[in-house]
Write a protein that holds these residues in place. Structure first.
Motif, PDB file in Angstrom:
ATOM      1  N   LYS A  34     107.926  56.334  79.568  1.00  0.00           N
ATOM      2  CA  LYS A  34     109.311  56.402  79.101  1.00  0.00           C
ATOM      3  C   LYS A  34     109.911  55.006  78.963  1.00  0.00           C
ATOM      4  O   LYS A  34     110.557  54.674  77.955  1.00  0.00           O
ATOM      5  N   SER A  35     109.694  54.174  79.985  1.00  0.00           N
ATOM      6  CA  SER A  35     110.254  52.823  79.937  1.00  0.00           C
ATOM      7  C   SER A  35     109.576  51.995  78.847  1.00  0.00           C
ATOM      8  O   SER A  35     110.210  51.142  78.214  1.00  0.00           O
ATOM      9  N   ILE A  36     108.293  52.251  78.622  1.00  0.00           N
ATOM     10  CA  ILE A  36     107.582  51.556  77.543  1.00  0.00           C
ATOM     11  C   ILE A  36     108.202  51.926  76.200  1.00  0.00           C
ATOM     12  O   ILE A  36     108.467  51.065  75.354  1.00  0.00           O
ATOM     13  N   GLY A  37     108.454  53.217  76.033  1.00  0.00           N
ATOM     14  CA  GLY A  37     109.047  53.691  74.784  1.00  0.00           C
ATOM     15  C   GLY A  37     110.415  53.095  74.528  1.00  0.00           C
ATOM     16  O   GLY A  37     110.774  52.778  73.389  1.00  0.00           O
ATOM     17  N   ASN A  38     111.189  52.907  75.579  1.00  0.00           N
ATOM     18  CA  ASN A  38     112.550  52.393  75.435  1.00  0.00           C
ATOM     19  C   ASN A  38     112.588  50.990  74.845  1.00  0.00           C
ATOM     20  O   ASN A  38     113.542  50.615  74.162  1.00  0.00           O
ATOM     21  N   TYR A  39     111.562  50.170  75.138  1.00  0.00           N
ATOM     22  CA  TYR A  39     111.624  48.809  74.614  1.00  0.00           C
ATOM     23  C   TYR A  39     110.792  48.604  73.342  1.00  0.00           C
ATOM     24  O   TYR A  39     110.903  47.564  72.690  1.00  0.00           O
ATOM     25  N   ILE A  40     109.997  49.610  72.967  1.00  0.00           N
ATOM     26  CA  ILE A  40     109.231  49.504  71.719  1.00  0.00           C
ATOM     27  C   ILE A  40     109.937  50.184  70.557  1.00  0.00           C
ATOM     28  O   ILE A  40     109.927  49.685  69.421  1.00  0.00           O
ATOM     29  N   GLN A  41     110.563  51.304  70.809  1.00  0.00           N
ATOM     30  CA  GLN A  41     111.182  52.087  69.736  1.00  0.00           C
ATOM     31  C   GLN A  41     112.176  51.257  68.918  1.00  0.00           C
ATOM     32  O   GLN A  41     113.036  50.581  69.443  1.00  0.00           O
ATOM     33  N   GLY A  42     111.986  51.305  67.609  1.00  0.00           N
ATOM     34  CA  GLY A  42     112.901  50.626  66.696  1.00  0.00           C
ATOM     35  C   GLY A  42     112.694  49.136  66.562  1.00  0.00           C
ATOM     36  O   GLY A  42     113.477  48.454  65.888  1.00  0.00           O
ATOM     37  N   ARG A  43     111.624  48.579  67.168  1.00  0.00           N
ATOM     38  CA  ARG A  43     111.382  47.139  67.101  1.00  0.00           C
ATOM     39  C   ARG A  43     110.189  46.808  66.206  1.00  0.00           C
ATOM     40  O   ARG A  43     109.307  47.645  65.979  1.00  0.00           O
ATOM     41  N   VAL A  44     110.165  45.594  65.723  1.00  0.00           N
ATOM     42  CA  VAL A  44     109.028  45.097  64.946  1.00  0.00           C
ATOM     43  C   VAL A  44     108.011  44.526  65.928  1.00  0.00           C
ATOM     44  O   VAL A  44     108.322  43.616  66.710  1.00  0.00           O
ATOM     45  N   VAL A  45     106.808  45.089  65.909  1.00  0.00           N
ATOM     46  CA  VAL A  45     105.773  44.743  66.895  1.00  0.00           C
ATOM     47  C   VAL A  45     104.539  44.203  66.184  1.00  0.00           C
ATOM     48  O   VAL A  45     104.082  44.783  65.195  1.00  0.00           O
ATOM     49  N   MET A  46     103.990  43.113  66.694  1.00  0.00           N
ATOM     50  CA  MET A  46     102.750  42.551  66.156  1.00  0.00           C
ATOM     51  C   MET A  46     101.658  42.590  67.215  1.00  0.00           C
ATOM     52  O   MET A  46     101.904  42.287  68.384  1.00  0.00           O
ATOM     53  N   VAL A  47     100.451  42.956  66.789  1.00  0.00           N
ATOM     54  CA  VAL A  47      99.282  42.920  67.665  1.00  0.00           C
ATOM     55  C   VAL A  47      98.235  42.029  67.012  1.00  0.00           C
ATOM     56  O   VAL A  47      97.735  42.335  65.924  1.00  0.00           O
ATOM     57  N   THR A  48      97.897  40.894  67.642  1.00  0.00           N
ATOM     58  CA  THR A  48      96.804  40.062  67.133  1.00  0.00           C
ATOM     59  C   THR A  48      95.488  40.604  67.685  1.00  0.00           C
ATOM     60  O   THR A  48      95.447  41.168  68.772  1.00  0.00           O
ATOM     61  N   GLY A  49      94.420  40.436  66.931  1.00  0.00           N
ATOM     62  CA  GLY A  49      93.165  41.058  67.330  1.00  0.00           C
ATOM     63  C   GLY A  49      93.306  42.564  67.319  1.00  0.00           C
ATOM     64  O   GLY A  49      92.660  43.271  68.095  1.00  0.00           O
ATOM     65  N   GLY A  50      94.175  43.065  66.423  1.00  0.00           N
ATOM     66  CA  GLY A  50      94.545  44.481  66.427  1.00  0.00           C
ATOM     67  C   GLY A  50      93.446  45.435  66.021  1.00  0.00           C
ATOM     68  O   GLY A  50      93.588  46.642  66.200  1.00  0.00           O
ATOM     69  N   GLY A  51      92.342  44.912  65.488  1.00  0.00           N
ATOM     70  CA  GLY A  51      91.234  45.782  65.121  1.00  0.00           C
ATOM     71  C   GLY A  51      90.182  45.914  66.201  1.00  0.00           C
ATOM     72  O   GLY A  51      89.273  46.731  66.095  1.00  0.00           O
ATOM     73  N   GLY A  52      90.291  45.120  67.269  1.00  0.00           N
ATOM     74  CA  GLY A  52      89.307  45.170  68.354  1.00  0.00           C
ATOM     75  C   GLY A  52      89.502  46.381  69.244  1.00  0.00           C
ATOM     76  O   GLY A  52      90.416  47.190  69.033  1.00  0.00           O
ATOM     77  N   SER A  53      88.646  46.517  70.238  1.00  0.00           N
ATOM     78  CA  SER A  53      88.694  47.710  71.091  1.00  0.00           C
ATOM     79  C   SER A  53      90.003  47.806  71.866  1.00  0.00           C
ATOM     80  O   SER A  53      90.622  48.872  71.918  1.00  0.00           O
ATOM     81  N   ILE A  54      90.485  46.708  72.449  1.00  0.00           N
ATOM     82  CA  ILE A  54      91.764  46.726  73.162  1.00  0.00           C
ATOM     83  C   ILE A  54      92.923  46.703  72.174  1.00  0.00           C
ATOM     84  O   ILE A  54      93.889  47.459  72.311  1.00  0.00           O
ATOM     85  N   GLY A  55      92.837  45.827  71.179  1.00  0.00           N
ATOM     86  CA  GLY A  55      93.908  45.713  70.201  1.00  0.00           C
ATOM     87  C   GLY A  55      94.178  47.013  69.465  1.00  0.00           C
ATOM     88  O   GLY A  55      95.343  47.401  69.268  1.00  0.00           O
ATOM     89  N   SER A  56      93.112  47.703  69.061  1.00  0.00           N
ATOM     90  CA  SER A  56      93.298  48.955  68.320  1.00  0.00           C
ATOM     91  C   SER A  56      93.905  50.041  69.201  1.00  0.00           C
ATOM     92  O   SER A  56      94.727  50.840  68.742  1.00  0.00           O
ATOM     93  N   GLU A  57      93.539  50.070  70.490  1.00  0.00           N
ATOM     94  CA  GLU A  57      94.138  51.050  71.400  1.00  0.00           C
ATOM     95  C   GLU A  57      95.610  50.718  71.638  1.00  0.00           C
ATOM     96  O   GLU A  57      96.441  51.625  71.754  1.00  0.00           O
ATOM     97  N   LEU A  58      95.943  49.436  71.710  1.00  0.00           N
ATOM     98  CA  LEU A  58      97.340  49.044  71.797  1.00  0.00           C
ATOM     99  C   LEU A  58      98.119  49.605  70.604  1.00  0.00           C
ATOM    100  O   LEU A  58      99.216  50.141  70.760  1.00  0.00           O
TER     101      LEU A  58
END
Length: 383
Positions: A34-58
């Motif tokens: 719930k707390s994670i959702g509160n700070y992610i919702q409605g924001r612009v988020v970038m994930v570097t290495g986003g295609g890797g095993s950890i990055g893609s799960e993020l």
């Protein structure tokens, strides 16, 4: 040759699929979604290495919380393509942009940050394979150190709210080049935090079951081929978590972040790799050392028997979540660090391993090249 093919076919047909959670030896950690959702919702988020095993799960976790936009950045197009197709199959077309870029390319990063203006950045891009980085130290410096510096500099310039870097337990008293470079990355993050409006933090965890760098995929492939399963040493152990746990820890760290911290997940007791190999063989439907042999092959370059998660000076404090701990900042001199990092530029161009290692030893006093004693190196044999 034909007999070998038939044996492999037999094991492929008989091997059961293993649930990685069965290998943990503990209950999976559940975090405060719930707390994670509160700070992610409605924001612009970038994930570097986003295609890797950890990055893609993020990315899979982040998209559940309805960000305004998710920017998935990776320099390997196939990884991005696979993730894009997965999201498309699940009807996730909107608010996701896929960017082919290397963290080494500062100009490309700057244009990307300028275009999207991310509010949250999760930095997962890195070279992580210990033996490969021992043989290619200049690439570890270019990708891990300079790559992290480039992304962090852009985050500061474009006033990112929070920057969370993925680190490793191998950064604690490192005995290998990969771990030493990740410790330098932590130093970059902690020193940047002291001079920036952006909240910079790092998240440190152990081996991730099923990730590209984990021993588990290797063991599974060896089992499918009829063995042997190769273990470096009978006493070697590691801390383990699942990919979802690792991704959720990174997101949870963003909730707790105040700036400069290193967050650690309580992973209970470390697991012996030999026990992991036996469990994996059993869970695959075979009897260890009868159907599938286990072979000791000796410690690899830069590998130590035991990993740690915190240095002595960092201390250990609990957060609001009983399974997440935080170490206090231990480095804040950005100008001194930059002088040393700039010296690396010329050293890396020479591709001289000893000069690179000497500079790492100068920058990271806790880095000690690992030279296994004779009694620590297991004999090469099946048991």
């Amino acid at each position: 040759m034909e007999q070998s093919k038939n044996i492999r076919k037999y094991f492929l047909n008989k091997t059961r699929k293993v649930d990685f959670e069965d290998l943990l030896g503990r209950e999976p950690v559940k975090l405060d979604m719930k707390s994670i959702g509160n700070y992610i919702q409605g924001r612009v988020v970038m994930v570097t290495g986003g295609g890797g095993s950890i990055g893609s799960e993020l990315c899979r976790q982040i998209i559940k919380f309805k960000p305004k936009k998710l920017i998935v950045l990776d320099n390997y197009e196939n990884n991005l393509y696979v993730l894009q197709q997965e999201f498309n199959r699940n009807g996730m077309y909107e608010n996701i942009d896929y960017v082919i870029a290397s963290v080494r390319d500062k100009c490309r990063l700057d244009l990307t940050f300028k275009k999207y203006r991310p509010e949250l950045v999760f930095h997962a891009a890195a070279h992580k394979h210990v033996p490969l980085m021992e043989e290619n130290p200049s690439e570890a410096i270019k990708n891990n150190v300079f790559g992290t510096l480039n992304v962090a500099t852009c985050a500061d310039k474009y006033k990112v709210k929070r920057f969370v870097m993925i680190s490793t337990d191998k950064a604690v008293n490192p005995t290998n080049i990969m771990g030493a470079t990740k410790r330098v990355c932590e130093m970059i993050i902690q020193s940047m935090d002291k001079r920036s409006e952006t909240q910079f933090v790092a998240v440190r965890f152990g081996n991730v079951l099923g990730s590209n760098g984990s021993v588990v995929p290797l063991f599974i492939e060896q089992i499918k081929n009829g063995g042997p399963v190769t273990v470096t040493h009978k006493d070697i152990n590691r801390f383990f978590m699942t990919i979802p746990e690792a991704a959720q820890l990174v997101l949870q760290a963003g909730v707790f972040a105040k700036g400069g911290e290193i967050f650690v997940l309580d992973m209970d007791k470390p697991v012996k790799i030999y026990d992991l190999a036996r469990d994996l063989i059993r869970l695959s439907g075979y009897i260890p050392n009868k159907d599938i042999k286990i072979k000791f092959i000796g410690l690899r370059p830069g590998e130590k028997l035991y990993e740690e998660v915190l240095t002595e000076e960092e201390g250990l404090n609990q957060t609001a979540h009983k399974k997440i701990f935080v170490g206090k900042p231990t480095f804040d001199n950005f100008d001194t660090l930059m002088v040393k990092i700039n010296e690396f530029k010329e050293i890396v161009k020479k591709e001289k391993r000893e000069e690179i290692i000497s500079k790492l030893e100068e920058m990271v006093p806790t880095y000690k090249r690992f030279k296994p004693a004779i009694d620590e190196v297991a004999a090469t044999k099946c048991i």
